[in-house]
Write an enzyme that holds these catalytic residues in place. Structure first.
Site, short mmCIF file in Angstrom:
data_model
loop_
_atom_site.label_atom_id
_atom_site.label_comp_id
_atom_site.label_asym_id
_atom_site.label_seq_id
_atom_site.Cartn_x
_atom_site.Cartn_y
_atom_site.Cartn_z
N LEU A 97 54.54 16.18 37.56
CA LEU A 97 55.82 15.47 37.68
C LEU A 97 55.91 14.23 36.77
O LEU A 97 54.98 13.43 36.70
CB LEU A 97 55.95 15.01 39.15
CG LEU A 97 57.14 14.11 39.50
CD1 LEU A 97 58.42 14.93 39.57
CD2 LEU A 97 56.92 13.41 40.85
N HIS A 140 61.66 -3.78 52.21
CA HIS A 140 61.19 -3.35 50.89
C HIS A 140 59.80 -2.73 50.99
O HIS A 140 59.49 -1.76 50.28
CB HIS A 140 61.18 -4.54 49.92
CG HIS A 140 62.55 -5.06 49.61
ND1 HIS A 140 63.59 -4.24 49.23
CD2 HIS A 140 63.07 -6.32 49.61
CE1 HIS A 140 64.68 -4.97 49.02
NE2 HIS A 140 64.39 -6.24 49.25
N ASP A 163 68.81 2.76 48.37
CA ASP A 163 69.57 1.63 48.90
C ASP A 163 69.35 1.53 50.41
O ASP A 163 69.08 2.52 51.07
CB ASP A 163 71.06 1.83 48.57
CG ASP A 163 71.85 0.55 48.74
OD1 ASP A 163 71.26 -0.54 48.90
OD2 ASP A 163 73.10 0.63 48.72
#
Ligand code: FPP
Length: 241
Positions: A126, A32, A15
């Site tokens: 991962l 962004h 956020d």
């Protein structure tokens, strides 16, 4: 009591991209774009640490309420990211996938998403999951519908429905519960993210905005996690008789 356990699964509510941009008098798109760089840095760091699972809340089912210009830009950024990061994903042995109502994403995004998922399927490192068009209540609703169908068709009996078997109906049954849930930009909310899965997650909130979040912040979160004691509703073992 110090307990130096490491998390296996870290989930992050990213956020603060918009605030990062407006603090600098820049358009939101630049926030962004910088956020996408943090995604790269954090993923790379998690892969190198040997973390098992990383889940990032990239686009919620509620994010469609944003102005069309912004949602289109986020979809474009995502499409671009899915192509540009393929090399890095493969080099780091990352197993990539998405969770959410993926079939409602724009066709072009779905195409790149499927390609990156397929390509990285047999990697051994991962597991990186992007939550896209994701909402936890929607996920639980979808699970309930599929479960109810199996009950009514007699494929499943009521006694077979356990907390563990409910997991089989979630978007990704192979995803373990998150151990550590990080939220950036200082808000103390779950925002409809992994409500079922995060029942026992340790929560760590930082005021750092997502575009500023990096390796050091992750270190700090993991250190805080390692020094906490998880009891899962039980009581702490006594250190001396
Ligand atoms: C929050 O910032 C972040 C998002 C809307 C989603 C995360 C998106 C990215 C990190 C960019 C692209 C992602 C990928 C995977 C390429 P906000 O806009 O809610 O910030 P604000 O609350 O300060 O306005």
């Amino acid at each position: 009591m110090e307990d130096h356990h490491q998390p296996v699964h870290i989930a992050i509510i990213m956020d603060g991209n918009g605030r990062w941009a407006s603090d600098r008098g820049l358009p939101r798109v630049q926030g962004h774009e910088r956020g996408a760089e943090s995604v790269r840095e954090v993923t790379r760091d998690c892969a190198r640490r040997g973390l098992g699972h990383l889940t990032l809340y990239a686009f919620s089912s509620e994010n469609w309420r944003r102005p069309r210009e912004e949602t289109e830009m986020l979809m474009g950024l995502l499409e671009h990211y899915l192509v540009s990061e393929r090399k890095e994903i493969m080099e780091n042995q990352v197993q990539f996938s998405g969770i959410g109502r993926l079939n409602e994403l724009p066709e072009r995004v779905q195409k790149e998403l499927n390609k990156t998922t397929e390509m990285s399927r047999s990697n051994t490192g991962l597991h990186l999951r992007l939550a896209l068009n994701y909402g936890s209540r929607g996920e639980i609703r979808d699970a309930v519908v599929r479960l109810a169908r199996q009950l009514s068709e007699g494929k499943l009996q009521e006694d077979d429905v356990t907390e563990e078997s409910v997991r089989d109906f979630l978007y990704d049954p192979g995803m373990p519960d998150p151990d550590l849930l990080i939220r950036t930009a200082g808000e103390y909310r779950l925002s409809n993210f992994l409500l079922w899965q995060a029942s026992y997650a340790e929560i760590w909130v930082t005021p750092t905005l997502w575009p500023d979040f990096g390796k050091e912040d992750l270190d700090e979160a993991i250190r805080a996690y390692s020094s906490r004691e998880r009891r899962y509703g039980g009581i702490a073992p006594r250190s001396s008789p």
